[in-house]
Design an enzyme around this catalytic site. Structure first.
Site, short mmCIF file in Angstrom:
data_model
loop_
_atom_site.label_atom_id
_atom_site.label_comp_id
_atom_site.label_asym_id
_atom_site.label_seq_id
_atom_site.Cartn_x
_atom_site.Cartn_y
_atom_site.Cartn_z
N ARG A 147 -9.06 3.63 -2.02
CA ARG A 147 -8.75 3.37 -0.60
C ARG A 147 -8.60 4.65 0.21
O ARG A 147 -7.57 4.97 0.78
CB ARG A 147 -7.52 2.47 -0.50
CG ARG A 147 -7.71 1.23 -1.36
CD ARG A 147 -6.76 0.15 -1.13
NE ARG A 147 -7.04 -0.53 0.13
CZ ARG A 147 -6.24 -1.49 0.61
NH1 ARG A 147 -5.18 -1.82 -0.04
NH2 ARG A 147 -6.51 -2.07 1.76
N PRO A 148 -9.66 5.45 0.27
CA PRO A 148 -9.64 6.71 1.06
C PRO A 148 -9.61 6.42 2.56
O PRO A 148 -9.63 5.26 2.99
CB PRO A 148 -10.97 7.36 0.67
CG PRO A 148 -11.84 6.25 0.27
CD PRO A 148 -10.97 5.19 -0.33
N MET A 149 -9.56 7.51 3.35
CA MET A 149 -9.51 7.35 4.82
C MET A 149 -10.63 8.13 5.51
O MET A 149 -10.53 8.41 6.71
CB MET A 149 -8.15 7.81 5.32
CG MET A 149 -7.05 6.77 5.13
SD MET A 149 -5.52 7.23 5.95
CE MET A 149 -6.03 7.29 7.68
N CYS A 166 -4.10 2.29 -4.61
CA CYS A 166 -3.26 1.12 -4.90
C CYS A 166 -3.97 0.36 -6.03
O CYS A 166 -5.01 0.80 -6.51
CB CYS A 166 -3.10 0.23 -3.67
SG CYS A 166 -4.57 -0.67 -3.26
N ASP A 206 -10.47 -10.99 0.31
CA ASP A 206 -9.07 -11.41 0.13
C ASP A 206 -8.95 -12.84 -0.38
O ASP A 206 -7.84 -13.30 -0.65
CB ASP A 206 -8.28 -11.26 1.43
CG ASP A 206 -8.14 -9.80 1.83
OD1 ASP A 206 -7.77 -9.54 2.98
OD2 ASP A 206 -8.43 -8.93 1.00
N ARG A 234 4.80 -9.99 -0.01
CA ARG A 234 4.15 -9.12 1.00
C ARG A 234 3.29 -9.94 1.96
O ARG A 234 3.10 -9.56 3.10
CB ARG A 234 3.25 -8.09 0.29
CG ARG A 234 3.99 -7.10 -0.55
CD ARG A 234 3.09 -5.98 -0.98
NE ARG A 234 2.44 -5.38 0.19
CZ ARG A 234 1.58 -4.35 0.10
NH1 ARG A 234 1.27 -3.84 -1.09
NH2 ARG A 234 1.03 -3.83 1.17
N LYS A 285 -0.90 -11.80 8.73
CA LYS A 285 -0.30 -10.51 8.33
C LYS A 285 -1.20 -9.36 8.78
O LYS A 285 -0.74 -8.40 9.40
CB LYS A 285 -0.17 -10.47 6.81
CG LYS A 285 0.09 -9.09 6.23
CD LYS A 285 0.23 -9.04 4.72
CE LYS A 285 -1.06 -8.94 3.98
NZ LYS A 285 -1.67 -7.61 3.92
N ASN A 286 -2.51 -9.48 8.52
CA ASN A 286 -3.40 -8.35 8.78
C ASN A 286 -3.71 -8.17 10.27
O ASN A 286 -4.24 -7.14 10.65
CB ASN A 286 -4.68 -8.48 7.95
CG ASN A 286 -4.37 -8.26 6.47
OD1 ASN A 286 -3.28 -7.80 6.12
ND2 ASN A 286 -5.31 -8.58 5.62
N ILE A 316 -16.43 -5.17 -2.09
CA ILE A 316 -15.60 -4.41 -1.15
C ILE A 316 -14.67 -3.43 -1.87
O ILE A 316 -14.55 -2.28 -1.47
CB ILE A 316 -14.76 -5.37 -0.27
CG1 ILE A 316 -15.67 -6.36 0.46
CG2 ILE A 316 -13.90 -4.58 0.72
CD1 ILE A 316 -16.60 -5.77 1.48
N ARG A 332 -0.52 0.59 2.81
CA ARG A 332 -1.66 1.34 3.35
C ARG A 332 -1.77 1.15 4.86
O ARG A 332 -2.12 2.09 5.59
CB ARG A 332 -2.94 0.88 2.68
CG ARG A 332 -4.18 1.49 3.28
CD ARG A 332 -5.44 0.96 2.66
NE ARG A 332 -6.61 1.44 3.37
CZ ARG A 332 -7.12 2.65 3.24
NH1 ARG A 332 -6.53 3.52 2.43
NH2 ARG A 332 -8.20 3.01 3.90
#
Ligand code: EPZ
Length: 422
Positions: free
Chosen positions: A123-125, A118, A308, A400, A22-23, A330, A94
């Protein structure tokens, strides 16, 4: 809303096929925006997140057709009509922010909504913005959207990231492929999904070296051409199902699994008393002798223990011999599965980013609630080995990131079914 009913049913035995990652797919699909020519991805997983990314690309005017029951994503960004990624889509996923780098590189401007927080964190950018600004972009935050422009095009630069962010590495690398000159990205993330992205970009004509290490060097080119690329195996789905025989007993072969994708995770399982051996078809997993032993876990960027897989590993530690300390480095809030496991009789104490798990003989089935993607599957794993029935609600989280969970686990003898919601 659907739920999943799991009944403890003893050891699991047989084979489980592992899907495409998926990722990886969620960063490979935006790469189509870098070229006018078609990009085709094979071995794509059939997941709701892929459908969300499809909708996002289509909202930009890209053509995306899912062929062969979704396993092939044939895409063309020849006639894009928009460079704006709306909040309505981005807030759901995201990874939508991965269109920022490609749109900026190809069109010199992009408007991308901030994803918002979330369940697992803010979860900033900021790391994405810093990297793209290093390439000459001007980025302004207004009304929850990033307005990015690079009127004269992006220019190669040397940039060191403060943290080895996966998404920021992907956005910066994709943008740099069309920048003028050379980019050297330091403290880059090393995940296999990034290696997969670079291999695909190289097939499209990009000039990149160093993927999988902390320093990636990109020579900008004028344009990229189309390609066909097979999505790498999903190491998180792989690790998740490796835990089924570890938790229940029995022996399972994970088809498509390769040791290089899960080295640190396999080492932890080995230390806990679970053998992992590579076969020509995948990875074979079985307990070495009876009850597993508690081991400590610290989540880190690849090649460290994957965040994960932390929730899933916690499920195993709930019935291990001894006490395990799991440190989540993380994300700031990734222990929401803990109170649900406690409902099943687990002995877990959470203090900030550390969870201490004291193993019990056996968990007891109970109604529990999925809170995020990886938590949902950790509860299913716990239910496989628990006494009695476990009902996991809110399984839309599961859809998901995991296709055909019921079919895959039934295939190795688990007692599991999906209950249609009202
Ligand atoms: C990717 O998210 C994965 N998602 C996540 O998987 C995974 O957990 C994560 O990498 C870490 O491995 C996809 O690839 C689609 P990061 P990403 O940028 O790129 C902070 C799953 O379950 N950060 O490496 O968003 C951030 O808040 C998902 O499949 C900043 O502070 O992860 C987090 O604490 C969940 N500023 C940490 O870094 C930034 O600009 C790691 O984030 C970016 C990130």
């Amino acid at each position: 809303m659907d739920s999943i009913l799991v009944t403890g049913n003893g050891p699991v035995n047989g084979q489980i096929p592992i899907a495409g990652a998926k990722n990886a797919c969620l960063t490979l699909m935006p790469a189509t925006l870098l070229s006018e020519e078609p990009l085709t991805l094979t071995n794509a997983p059939r997941l709701s997140d892929i459908k969300t990314m499809t909708a996002l690309l289509q909202s930009l005017g890209a053509e995306v057709s899912s062929l062969q029951d979704g396993q092939v994503q044939a895409m063309s960004s020849h006639d894009l009509t928009s460079q704006t990624a709306d909040y309505e889509i981005v807030r759901k996923m995201r990874a939508s922010n991965l269109v920022l780098g490609p749109l900026l590189a190809r069109f010199g401007h992009a408007v991308v909504s901030l994803p918002g927080g979330c369940a697992i964190g803010a979860r900033p950018m900021d790391l994405h913005v810093e990297g793209l600004e290093a390439l000459g972009a001007e980025i302004e935050l207004k009304d929850g959207y990033l307005y990015a422009k690079a009127p004269g095009g992006l220019k190669g630069a040397v940039h060191e990231m403060r943290f080895a962010s996966v998404g920021a590495t992907e956005n910066i690398v994709m943008a740099a492929t069309l920048a003028k000159g050379t980019t050297v990205l330091k403290n880059a993330a090393r995940e296999p999904e990034i290696v997969d992205l670079v291999e695909c970009l190289r097939k499209m004509g990009a000039q990149i070296a160093g993927e999988g290490t902390s320093t990636i060097e990109i020579q900008g080119v004028d344009r990229l051409h189309g390609a066909t690329h097979q999505v790498v195996t999903d190491r998180i789905e792989l690790g998740t199902y490796m835990l089924a025989p570890a938790i229940c007993g029995g022996e399972v072969e994970l088809l498509g699994g390769r040791m290089r994708l899960v080295e640190s995770f396999a080492a932890k399982l080995d230390a806990a008393g679970v053998s992992v051996t590579e076969t020509d078809k995948g990875l074979k997993v079985a307990r070495k002798n009876g009850r597993v032993s508690a081991v400590d876990v610290v989540t880190e960027p690849f090649p460290g223990f994957p965040t994960d897989l932390q929730a899933q590993m916690m499920a195993l530690m709930c019935t291990a011999e001894g006490t395990s300390v799991l440190e989540e480095r993380i994300f700031e809030n990734r222990f929401m599965h803990a109170p649900e496991l406690v409902r099943m009789g687990a002995n877990i104490e959470v203090h900030g980013g550390t969870a201490t798990v004291t193993g019990v003989e056996r968990l007891k089935g109970a109604p529990v609630m999925a809170t995020d993607l990886r938590a949902s599957v950790s509860l299913i794993l716990a239910g496989l080995a628990a006494e009695g029935e476990t009902t996991v609600s809110r399984v839309y989280h599961l859809d998901r990131g995991y296709e055909h969970v019921v079919r895959k686990l039934e295939g190795v003898g688990a007692k599991i079914e999906r209950i249609k919601g009202q």
